[in-house]
Design an enzyme around this catalytic site. Structure first.
Site, PDB file in Angstrom:
ATOM      1  N   ARG A   1       0.852  -1.196   0.113  1.00 15.38           N
ATOM      2  CA  ARG A   1      -0.080   0.167   0.137  1.00 15.38           C
ATOM      3  C   ARG A   1       1.089   1.225  -0.025  1.00 15.38           C
ATOM      4  O   ARG A   1       0.506   2.368  -0.600  1.00 15.38           O
ATOM      5  CB  ARG A   1      -0.765  -0.120   1.282  1.00 15.38           C
ATOM      6  CG  ARG A   1      -1.910   1.052   1.328  1.00 15.38           C
ATOM      7  CD  ARG A   1      -2.815   1.043   2.433  1.00 15.38           C
ATOM      8  NE  ARG A   1      -3.670   1.822   2.559  1.00 15.38           N
ATOM      9  CZ  ARG A   1      -3.944   2.907   3.552  1.00 15.38           C
ATOM     10  NH1 ARG A   1      -2.901   2.718   4.600  1.00 15.38           N
ATOM     11  NH2 ARG A   1      -4.834   3.835   3.551  1.00 15.38           N
TER      12      ARG A   1
ATOM     13  N   HIS B   1       0.702   4.272  -2.775  1.00 14.99           N
ATOM     14  CA  HIS B   1       0.297   5.948  -2.070  1.00 14.99           C
ATOM     15  C   HIS B   1       1.605   6.712  -2.230  1.00 14.99           C
ATOM     16  O   HIS B   1       1.176   7.903  -2.808  1.00 14.99           O
ATOM     17  CB  HIS B   1       0.025   5.758  -0.715  1.00 14.99           C
ATOM     18  CG  HIS B   1      -1.294   5.412  -0.166  1.00 14.99           C
ATOM     19  ND1 HIS B   1      -1.974   5.882   0.812  1.00 14.99           N
ATOM     20  CD2 HIS B   1      -2.203   4.428  -0.765  1.00 14.99           C
ATOM     21  CE1 HIS B   1      -3.174   5.412   1.024  1.00 14.99           C
ATOM     22  NE2 HIS B   1      -3.221   4.531  -0.051  1.00 14.99           N
TER      23      HIS B   1
ATOM     24  N   HIS C   1      -5.865  -6.181  -2.102  1.00  8.91           N
ATOM     25  CA  HIS C   1      -6.837  -6.453  -1.120  1.00  8.91           C
ATOM     26  C   HIS C   1      -6.931  -7.738  -0.861  1.00  8.91           C
ATOM     27  O   HIS C   1      -7.702  -7.908   0.142  1.00  8.91           O
ATOM     28  CB  HIS C   1      -8.050  -5.807  -1.314  1.00  8.91           C
ATOM     29  CG  HIS C   1      -8.020  -3.991  -1.220  1.00  8.91           C
ATOM     30  ND1 HIS C   1      -8.918  -3.142  -1.521  1.00  8.91           N
ATOM     31  CD2 HIS C   1      -6.812  -3.352  -1.026  1.00  8.91           C
ATOM     32  CE1 HIS C   1      -8.513  -2.132  -1.318  1.00  8.91           C
ATOM     33  NE2 HIS C   1      -7.295  -2.090  -1.004  1.00  8.91           N
TER      34      HIS C   1
ATOM     35  N   ASN D   1      -3.548   8.572   4.837  1.00 10.28           N
ATOM     36  CA  ASN D   1      -2.624   7.975   5.311  1.00 10.28           C
ATOM     37  C   ASN D   1      -2.383   8.183   6.794  1.00 10.28           C
ATOM     38  O   ASN D   1      -1.621   7.364   7.506  1.00 10.28           O
ATOM     39  CB  ASN D   1      -1.198   8.697   4.708  1.00 10.28           C
ATOM     40  CG  ASN D   1      -0.923   8.494   3.474  1.00 10.28           C
ATOM     41  OD1 ASN D   1      -1.306   7.307   3.202  1.00 10.28           O
ATOM     42  ND2 ASN D   1      -0.440   9.187   2.669  1.00 10.28           N
TER      43      ASN D   1
END
Length: 330
Positions: free
Chosen positions: A66, A70, A197, A98
């Site tokens: 992740r 990001h 995911h 975040n």
């Protein structure tokens, strides 16, 4: 070949397994052999660092994956997500997507410290993050892919840009697709990268509305499996104090990187509304069905999408810098 950074380490066999995928010389501006002479033990150092972190924290694989996503979605893959606040800018760590959520910064910083001891001021933090994301998938049972290297670290970060550019689990599929498109990624990449995911957790506030009062109806989301909903209501009771509780994104194979995420969507067991929404569009639903049935297809396409992700807005050559510490510019 000795590995002096870890003198007492009996290296597990997985550290010696080469990648079977073909490694062409370069991808765009990057080079698969970029550090072969200047930092030949780099891949082993990163793999060990991720492996050691994973032994202490089973959630860290998803967090590292992740973290790369990001980073790359906010002004390109330049390590900006790793930067702490300064007098000149508010970093991305405190942005809404975040804050109290993004994790793994200390893992990247620890790996960087080992790399600096072996190869001072040679390897960028963003290359370490990119490799760490690949190792996170591999060590969770996924298929690895060759990673082109040679990225350089940026000089700044932006909390506002992170708030604007990162997709939210509350957004409709059209909005999410537009944010992907702004980074050169298409609808297929949306479906494929959502497959990340298959590992990781989400805080209750990101999906609690589906359990009790979906879109102001006073009823649960009808697209959520009733047995899963019952379990989630125990984890996330309808009180404010439960908002930060965690639930697995894939309750079937929580820590294994596989295609079960897509099987869950077919069975109305997607945790986030933005995940389950992939079944509401004919084009994305067709891809979900394919990936649910053919795990090798998912592995191949995920690798291709990760390569695309890792090439968004990169700095190479004399642009950017090689940070000594990942949380601050030199």
């Amino acid at each position: 070949m000795g590995f002096k950074l870890f003198p007492n380490l009996i290296i597990p066999l997985l550290f010696l397994i080469p990648f079977s995928s073909p490694k062409p010389r370069a991808y765009g501006q990057l080079d698969y052999n970029f550090y072969d002479r200047s930092c030949p033990n780099l891949s082993m150092i990163v793999r060990y660092g991720v492996w050691a972190a994973l032994r202490n924290d089973t959630r860290i694989a998803a967090s590292l994956l992740r973290l790369q996503f990001h980073d790359c979605f906010v002004n390109g893959c330049d390590g900006s997500v790793l930067l702490d606040n300064t007098e000149n800018f508010m970093g991305e760590k405190n942005a809404l997507p975040n804050r109290n959520s993004a994790r793994g910064f200390e893992v990247i910083e620890n790996i960087k410290a080992y790399v600096e001891r072996a190869c001072p001021l040679i390897v960028s933090c963003v290359d370490i993050l990119t490799l760490a994301a690949r190792e996170a998938v591999f060590l969770s049972g996924g298929t690895p892919w060759p990673v082109g290297l040679g990225r350089r670290d940026g000089f700044t970060a932006s909390e506002n840009a992170a708030n604007e550019k990162l997709p939210s689990p509350f957004e409709p599929l059209g909005n999410i697709t537009a944010k992907f498109a702004a980074n050169g990624l298409d609808l297929k990449d949306v479906v494929v990268l959502s497959g990340a995911h298959t590992i990781g957790y989400a805080q209750c506030f990101t999906f609690k509305n589906r359990l009790f009062d979906f879109k102001g109806t006073g009823k649960p989301d009808p697209l959520l499996d009733s047995s899963l909903r019952s379990n989630l209501q125990s984890t996330c009771p309808n009180v404010d104090g439960s908002n930060s509780n965690l639930a697995p994104l894939d309750s079937q194979t929580v820590y294994r990187f596989d295609n079960t995420y897509y099987k869950n969507l077919v069975n109305k067991m997607g945790l986030l509304e933005s995940d389950q929404a992939l079944m509401g569009n004919p084009r994305t639903a067709a891809m979900v069905y394919d990936y649910s049935m053919y795990p090798s297809l998912f592995s191949k396409d995920f690798a291709a999408s990760m390569v695309k992700l890792g090439n968004i807005g990169i700095l190479t050559g004399k642009d950017g810098e090689i940070r000594k510490k990942c949380g601050s510019v030199n």
